[in-house]
Design an enzyme around this catalytic site. Structure first.
Site, PDB file in Angstrom:
ATOM      1  N   ASP A  19      -8.862  -3.112  -0.101  1.00  0.00           N
ATOM      2  CA  ASP A  19      -7.911  -3.961   0.614  1.00  0.00           C
ATOM      3  C   ASP A  19      -6.475  -3.567   0.275  1.00  0.00           C
ATOM      4  O   ASP A  19      -5.635  -3.420   1.145  1.00  0.00           O
ATOM      5  CB  ASP A  19      -8.158  -5.454   0.313  1.00  0.00           C
ATOM      6  CG  ASP A  19      -8.193  -5.772  -1.179  1.00  0.00           C
ATOM      7  OD1 ASP A  19      -8.129  -4.846  -2.024  1.00  0.00           O
ATOM      8  OD2 ASP A  19      -8.294  -6.972  -1.514  1.00  0.00           O
TER       9      ASP A  19
ATOM     10  N   PHE B  43       3.451 -10.939  -2.538  1.00  0.00           N
ATOM     11  CA  PHE B  43       2.016 -11.233  -2.586  1.00  0.00           C
ATOM     12  C   PHE B  43       1.503 -11.512  -1.182  1.00  0.00           C
ATOM     13  O   PHE B  43       2.031 -12.377  -0.472  1.00  0.00           O
ATOM     14  CB  PHE B  43       1.733 -12.413  -3.514  1.00  0.00           C
ATOM     15  CG  PHE B  43       0.290 -12.495  -3.897  1.00  0.00           C
ATOM     16  CD1 PHE B  43      -0.192 -11.759  -4.973  1.00  0.00           C
ATOM     17  CD2 PHE B  43      -0.599 -13.289  -3.186  1.00  0.00           C
ATOM     18  CE1 PHE B  43      -1.540 -11.804  -5.327  1.00  0.00           C
ATOM     19  CE2 PHE B  43      -1.943 -13.344  -3.526  1.00  0.00           C
ATOM     20  CZ  PHE B  43      -2.415 -12.604  -4.603  1.00  0.00           C
TER      21      PHE B  43
ATOM     22  N   ASP C  26      -2.634  -1.414  -5.792  1.00  0.00           N
ATOM     23  CA  ASP C  26      -1.425  -1.983  -6.396  1.00  0.00           C
ATOM     24  C   ASP C  26      -1.047  -1.115  -7.608  1.00  0.00           C
ATOM     25  O   ASP C  26      -0.377  -0.098  -7.459  1.00  0.00           O
ATOM     26  CB  ASP C  26      -1.737  -3.430  -6.784  1.00  0.00           C
ATOM     27  CG  ASP C  26      -0.522  -4.209  -7.222  1.00  0.00           C
ATOM     28  OD1 ASP C  26       0.587  -3.885  -6.765  1.00  0.00           O
ATOM     29  OD2 ASP C  26      -0.668  -5.151  -8.027  1.00  0.00           O
TER      30      ASP C  26
ATOM     31  N   ARG D 201      -8.712 -15.412   2.905  1.00  0.00           N
ATOM     32  CA  ARG D 201      -9.285 -14.118   3.272  1.00  0.00           C
ATOM     33  C   ARG D 201      -9.517 -14.026   4.774  1.00  0.00           C
ATOM     34  O   ARG D 201      -9.474 -12.948   5.355  1.00  0.00           O
ATOM     35  CB  ARG D 201     -10.632 -13.904   2.570  1.00  0.00           C
ATOM     36  CG  ARG D 201     -10.559 -13.722   1.063  1.00  0.00           C
ATOM     37  CD  ARG D 201     -11.915 -13.260   0.543  1.00  0.00           C
ATOM     38  NE  ARG D 201     -12.063 -13.444  -0.886  1.00  0.00           N
ATOM     39  CZ  ARG D 201     -11.631 -12.590  -1.807  1.00  0.00           C
ATOM     40  NH1 ARG D 201     -10.995 -11.520  -1.439  1.00  0.00           N
ATOM     41  NH2 ARG D 201     -11.826 -12.813  -3.088  1.00  0.00           N
TER      42      ARG D 201
HETATM   43  P1  IMP Z   1      -4.857  -2.681  -8.866  1.00  0.00           P
HETATM   44  O1  IMP Z   1      -5.908  -2.319  -9.874  1.00  0.00           O
HETATM   45  O2  IMP Z   1      -3.626  -3.225  -9.526  1.00  0.00           O
HETATM   46  O3  IMP Z   1      -4.532  -1.579  -7.911  1.00  0.00           O
HETATM   47  O4  IMP Z   1      -5.434  -3.940  -8.144  1.00  0.00           O
HETATM   48  C1  IMP Z   1      -5.899  -4.000  -6.876  1.00  0.00           C
HETATM   49  C2  IMP Z   1      -6.516  -5.350  -6.649  1.00  0.00           C
HETATM   50  O5  IMP Z   1      -5.600  -6.412  -6.989  1.00  0.00           O
HETATM   51  C3  IMP Z   1      -6.840  -5.533  -5.188  1.00  0.00           C
HETATM   52  O6  IMP Z   1      -8.124  -5.055  -4.881  1.00  0.00           O
HETATM   53  C4  IMP Z   1      -6.692  -7.034  -5.013  1.00  0.00           C
HETATM   54  O7  IMP Z   1      -7.903  -7.674  -5.326  1.00  0.00           O
HETATM   55  C5  IMP Z   1      -5.647  -7.464  -6.042  1.00  0.00           C
HETATM   56  N1  IMP Z   1      -4.300  -7.624  -5.434  1.00  0.00           N
HETATM   57  C6  IMP Z   1      -3.199  -6.903  -5.715  1.00  0.00           C
HETATM   58  N2  IMP Z   1      -2.143  -7.304  -4.969  1.00  0.00           N
HETATM   59  C7  IMP Z   1      -2.587  -8.312  -4.185  1.00  0.00           C
HETATM   60  C8  IMP Z   1      -1.959  -9.132  -3.170  1.00  0.00           C
HETATM   61  O8  IMP Z   1      -0.764  -9.005  -2.810  1.00  0.00           O
HETATM   62  N3  IMP Z   1      -2.759 -10.064  -2.578  1.00  0.00           N
HETATM   63  C9  IMP Z   1      -4.069 -10.239  -2.916  1.00  0.00           C
HETATM   64  N4  IMP Z   1      -4.684  -9.489  -3.849  1.00  0.00           N
HETATM   65  C10 IMP Z   1      -3.962  -8.537  -4.480  1.00  0.00           C
END
Ligand code: IMP
Length: 182
Positions: free
Chosen positions: A103, A155, A106, A168
């Site tokens: 999705d 966010f 980040d 969702r």
């Molecule tokens: P990463 O390991 O920091 O890349 O995390 C990715 C995960 O963090 C995604 O799969 C989401 O579940 C969650 N996430 C990060 N940013 C957002 C956001 O803006 N909205 C909702 N979920 C997020």
């Protein structure tokens, strides 16, 4: 028909039409890249489910689909978390062309762990396709090959992305009122 606009939503980032159009474009890129290969889409539960479904329906090649779930634990929002597989794939991926569907990417920590784990299972190739990419918060490099939208530091919910498991099912992508600043 559309859902009532929830009070915690600040503004719409991308409409359903904009999202559909962009997913169609990315699906065409993937179709061209993976024609005559053995593509398997791997969805990361739960956030990628809506995106993966929309994407897969637009692909003009046969694909296999499997899912896994990740848990991450973090002492604080600024300290990188520990990631583990909470639900593994149902089938092996050896010899297959795997595209991990997310999705949002980040910090990249989740995907780095996932790619390392999956690479050890002998796929023919391993790529990443994400609905959203927030490169401004990246902590580790991950090779994102297909992305629909690059977004800023807010966010986002909708199209599979949640806030405390809610929103969702919004058909559009929206910015939450409470700003998340890492
Ligand atoms: P990463 O390991 O920091 O890349 O995390 C990715 C995960 O963090 C995604 O799969 C989401 O579940 C969650 N996430 C990060 N940013 C957002 C956001 O803006 N909205 C909702 N979920 C997020």
């Amino acid at each position: 028909m559309s859902l009532p606009f929830p009070p915690q939503i600040e503004r719409v980032l991308y409409t359903e039409e904009q999202i559909d159009e962009r997913i169609t474009q990315v699906a065409a890129e993937i179709t061209a890249r993976y024609r005559d290969r053995n593509l398997k889409l791997i969805g990361v539960l739960k956030g990628s489910v809506f995106f993966l479904t929309a994407l897969a329906r637009r692909l003009e090649i046969p694909v296999k689909i499997d899912y896994l779930a990740i848990s991450s634990f973090s002492a604080s929002k600024t300290v990188p978390g520990v990631v583990r597989i909470a639900k593994d794939l149902d089938e092996p991926i050896e010899g297959e062309d795997v595209l991990v569907v997310e999705d949002i990417v980040d910090t990249g920590l989740t995907l780095r762990y996932l790619l390392q784990t999956l690479a050890g299972r002998g796929p023919n190739s391993l790529g990443i396709c994400t609905l959203l990419d927030r490169t401004s918060r990246r902590l580790v490099h991950v090779p994102v090959e297909f992305r629909c939208f690059e977004i800023g530091d807010h966010f986002v919910v909708g199209c599979g992305l949640d806030y405390k498991q809610l929103y969702r099912n919004l058909r559009y992508l929206a910015v939450m009122k409470l700003e998340s600043k890492g």
